[in-house]
Design a protein around this motif. Structure first.
Motif, short mmCIF file in Angstrom:
data_model
loop_
_atom_site.label_atom_id
_atom_site.label_comp_id
_atom_site.label_asym_id
_atom_site.label_seq_id
_atom_site.Cartn_x
_atom_site.Cartn_y
_atom_site.Cartn_z
N UNK A 89 1.23 -1.12 -0.10
CA UNK A 89 0.06 0.05 0.23
C UNK A 89 0.92 1.18 0.11
N UNK A 90 1.23 2.00 -1.15
CA UNK A 90 2.32 2.62 -1.53
C UNK A 90 2.08 4.08 -0.58
N UNK A 91 0.96 4.10 -0.01
CA UNK A 91 0.26 5.21 0.62
C UNK A 91 0.38 5.08 1.80
N UNK A 92 0.35 4.09 2.48
CA UNK A 92 0.77 3.84 3.70
C UNK A 92 2.17 3.53 4.10
N UNK A 93 2.79 4.27 5.46
CA UNK A 93 3.59 4.22 6.01
C UNK A 93 3.75 3.70 7.43
N UNK A 94 3.77 2.62 7.97
CA UNK A 94 4.18 2.20 9.10
C UNK A 94 4.94 2.69 10.53
N UNK A 95 4.89 2.96 11.09
CA UNK A 95 5.80 3.48 12.21
C UNK A 95 5.87 2.71 13.45
N UNK A 96 6.87 1.84 13.05
CA UNK A 96 7.08 1.08 14.61
C UNK A 96 7.80 1.52 15.75
N UNK A 97 7.57 1.45 16.88
CA UNK A 97 7.68 1.96 18.45
C UNK A 97 7.93 0.87 18.82
N UNK A 98 9.23 0.56 19.42
CA UNK A 98 9.67 -0.78 20.39
C UNK A 98 9.57 -0.21 21.64
N UNK A 99 9.45 -1.21 22.38
CA UNK A 99 10.30 -1.08 24.06
C UNK A 99 10.85 -2.90 24.59
N UNK A 100 11.83 -2.22 25.06
CA UNK A 100 12.12 -3.68 24.91
C UNK A 100 11.90 -5.07 26.86
N UNK A 101 11.25 -4.01 27.53
CA UNK A 101 10.07 -5.06 28.07
C UNK A 101 8.60 -4.51 29.04
N UNK A 102 8.18 -5.36 28.80
CA UNK A 102 6.79 -5.04 28.98
C UNK A 102 6.36 -4.93 30.04
N UNK A 103 6.55 -4.18 31.33
CA UNK A 103 6.88 -2.91 31.95
C UNK A 103 7.14 -2.17 31.80
#
Lengths: 291, 444
Positions: B84-98
């Motif tokens: 989907x060329x019009x959609x950009x997915x930005x991922x935010x990550x965390x190291x711990x579930x807490x």
């Protein structure tokens, strides 16, 4: 524009920013805290109900909270017992020793260190596997003194209080030192001429001279002991079980682990009131003696 | 002069109050609501669906301890732009579930949740209000576990991975001491006792200082001993679930036997999980219980899995009962209902759960697939399944009533585990729990 109007305008505009900041970051959150303390908000949900003073009632009826509070008082009591020692160290450092400057820096050093680093440092010291304290005891042939420093319910709080003493005593010593240095030397000289010994000088000149500092240290002790958080949270997470949980650790867990922001807010309000009340009475007590 | 300064102060305060109130105005409009910003799809959403060629950025958040996996996921979601060329997915990550949970809670109050968020099964009830039901999506039919986690018959999130809970051991130690893999609880205790008697190895590596490493016992045992996947929700209907004779009591007596036999080294509460696993990986300890997620950790520390094997937790008293294996599902993905791009998010999830993409996901995780038709390539698991064909027992978190009661009494079974390791008696702990439970249950 008249002069007085101009003056008012200047005052208003200069005061505007600090007062706005104060309202925004101090008064508004405090009022919200008070509001949440009367609700059952879980911290996530979009709505909440007002429950009156239920949170305050359940806080007072909860034995775990009293247990946590008793741990705080242990910090308070032991820190208070160490104050005379801190005064003595300050008096020693105030003398014109050749290395007193060096020792002054050393004494203050633990306070400068990052609290998290201190917690990890002592976690390592108390470690049952290759921990330096146990290794030292072994080397000295004192194996019977080896303890489960952080996992024995009867010992864990004292182990943590040692860390707190190590970290904060230096600050108190430096404050006392500043107080001592503010006492004019001619008072001592006059006392010497009148034939006073060093003990009399200490009781009648030094002690009244540092009474202001003493007040500050006692306030810091009350505030610090009631708010103690980082050391138990980082070193034992309040464990084993609830053995080393303090009031603030309990509050944090109530809010973030058990989603009970209402109760946690009421605990925060109670803490604030406790600090105010204790400081007030301590101040009264001390003023009665010192002045 | 004094009067003048008072007037000035008053004026300043009033002016400042107006500013502050204006700044916080959105939250002051209605009582009893944290944030009144509409959470239902608004006009802007329908606008984006009609003008689908508009540039859209989807925000997505997840946690994982494994850095390699997070790097993989970050790269993978970027590939969606080719679909989907019009959609950009930005991922935010965390190291711990807490940390992740804390951040998401704060954002939930400000209506700032990402469009797509990861969840653990036991958070589903807490975030239900913020999630969009996914019923009707084609991928749901292929997911083996999603329906088990439906709330009021609505599925709010889809689990991406599952893993069995195992008891790891060193086959070389078992061979050296001539031990058989235990299949019942008495055998399990016996094996640990024999290792203890031998004196060369610590029988069980317990990182009790961290509290959570006792979860295979204190959290999971009552559930699996009860034999009912809905056990946690069931006890929310019981006034006295910790009474003698009930599964919780039975399981905790078993655990008490284990802890009382002192097979966890000199000071199990003094060492952390990392130290405990170091003992195990360096072959100073013989046994440790953990999920399948531990196998990759072990491999990365040791370099191979030659001296690593596992057996199902032998919780049963005798061989006559079936031995089920606890399966934990994790990494649930859901769409938040405050999202302005719900249609794009749905389309993204359809792509994300498609077999080709999912295969790479589960291989990066090295865990069990939750989608039919996709199998993960995990050699350790294949070896395990070759000799263990146990019936699966899914971990299902308690319902909202269970969550309410446990939060009210601040029930932390892992901290209770620590108490038990210090020697506190199960009878005393559970009698106290029964009282608290009944009181909290009544005070609805």
């Amino acid at each position: 524009m008249s002069y007085s109007l101009q003056k008012k305008l200047v005052i208003v505009s200069f005061l505007f920013v600090p007062v706005a900041l104060l309202l925004l970051f101090l008064l508004y959150p405090s009022l919200r805290l008070l509001q949440f303390s009367l609700t059952n908000w879980n911290g996530i949900s979009k709505s909440f109900n007002y429950v009156g003073l239920d949170n305050y009632v359940s806080a007072f009826q909860n034995p775990d909270i009293w247990k946590a509070l008793s741990n705080n008082f242990l910090y308070f009591g032991i820190h208070a017992l160490f104050i005379p020692l801190e005064v003595m160290v300050a008096v020693l450092l105030n003398n014109k020793l050749r290395t007193s400057n060096f020792f002054r820096s050393i004494v203050f050093l633990p306070y400068i260190l990052n609290g998290v680093a201190v917690a990890y440092l002592f976690s390592y010291m108390y470690n049952p596997i290759n921990g330096p304290i146990n290794a030292l005891l072994e080397t000295l042939g004192l194996e019977s003194w080896i303890q489960n420093w952080l996992s024995d319910k009867g010992i864990v709080n004292y182990s943590l209080i040692v860390v707190s003493l190590w970290r904060f005593s230096g600050l108190h010593v430096i404050l006392f030192l500043a107080g001592l240095q503010s006492i004019p030397n001619d008072l001592y000289e006059a006392a010497t001429i009148d034939g006073a010994g060093s003990w009399k000088k200490f009781i009648h000149i030094t002690m009244p001279g540092i009474s202001r500092v003493m007040e500050i240290v006692l306030f810091l002790n009350v505030r610090g002991a009631l708010q103690v958080f980082d050391i138990p949270f980082l070193m034992t997470q309040g464990g084993p079980g609830l053995a080393s949980t303090t009031f603030t650790v309990y509050t944090i867990q109530t809010a973030f682990k058990y989603n009970n922001y209402g109760l946690a807010s009421s605990l925060a309000i109670i803490l604030m009131l406790m600090i105010i009340i204790f400081s007030y009475f301590q101040g009264k007590l001390f003023k009665g003696k010192g002045e | 002069m004094k009067k003048n300064s008072r007037i000035a102060l008053l004026l300043t305060t009033i002016l400042a109050s107006f500013t502050v109130l204006a700044a916080c105005g959105s939250t002051n409009n209605d009582q009893g609501t944290v944030s009144p910003k509409a959470s239902t799809p608004t006009a802007s959403q329908s606008a984006t669906t009609t003008a689908s060629k508009d540039k859209v950025t989807l925000k997505m958040a997840i946690w994982d301890v494994n850095n390699d996996f997070l790097t993989y996921l970050d790269e993978k979601v970027k590939e969606y732009t080719t679909v989907a060329p019009n959609v950009k997915v930005e991922l935010e990550t965390f190291k711990s579930d807490g940390d992740y949970l804390q951040a998401m809670k704060v954002r939930a109050t400000g209506n700032e949740l990402p469009d797509i968020m990861g969840l653990k099964p036991n958070w589903l009830h807490d975030f239900q209000e913020q999630l969009l039901p996914l019923d009707g999506e084609a991928y749901l039919a292929k997911n083996k576990y999603a329906s088990k986690f439906a709330i009021d018959n609505k599925t709010y999130a889809v689990p991406m991975m599952a893993f069995p809970e195992l008891v790891y051991y060193h086959p070389s130690i078992f061979k050296e001491l001539n031990l058989q893999v235990p299949t019942t609880w008495p055998q399990f205790l016996d094996v640990l006792q024999k290792i203890k008697d031998n004196g060369k190895y610590t029988p069980y590596a317990m990182g009790g200082k961290d509290a959570w490493p006792d979860y295979p016992f204190n959290e999971f045992l009552p559930q699996i001993v009860s034999g009912s996947e809905s056990y946690l929700s069931d006890i929310a209907q019981d006034d006295q679930p910790f009474t003698e004779g009930k599964p919780f009591f039975k399981a905790y007596k078993q655990i008490e036997q284990l802890y009382a036999s002192k097979v966890m080294g000199r000071d199990p509460l003094g060492i952390s999980w990392d130290q405990a696993t170091d003992l195990f990986t360096s072959k100073q300890a013989a046994v440790v219980a953990a999920g399948l997620w531990f196998a990759p950790t072990y491999e990365s520390k040791v370099g191979n899995i030659d001296d690593l094997a596992a057996f199902p937790m032998p919780y049963r008293e005798t061989d006559s009962e079936p031995l089920k294996i606890m399966m934990f599902t994790d990494h649930f993905y859901g769409i938040t209902n405050g999202s302005d791009h719900q249609e794009e998010a749905k389309a993204f999830l359809t792509w994300f759960f498609s077999p080709d993409v999912y295969q790479t996901y589960i291989d990066a995780q090295k865990l069990v697939s939750t989608f039919e038709g996709v199998e993960s390539n995990v050699p350790f698991l294949k070896t395990f399944y070759a000799s263990n064909q146990n019936e699966i027992f899914s971990y299902i978190p308690g319902d909202s009533e269970y969550t309410r009661i446990t939060n009210a009494i601040q029930l932390d079974v892992k901290a209770i585990g620590q108490d038990m390791m210090t020697g506190k008696k199960v009878e005393d702990i559970l009698a106290d729990l029964n009282t608290k439970w009944a009181k909290a249950k009544a005070s609805k």
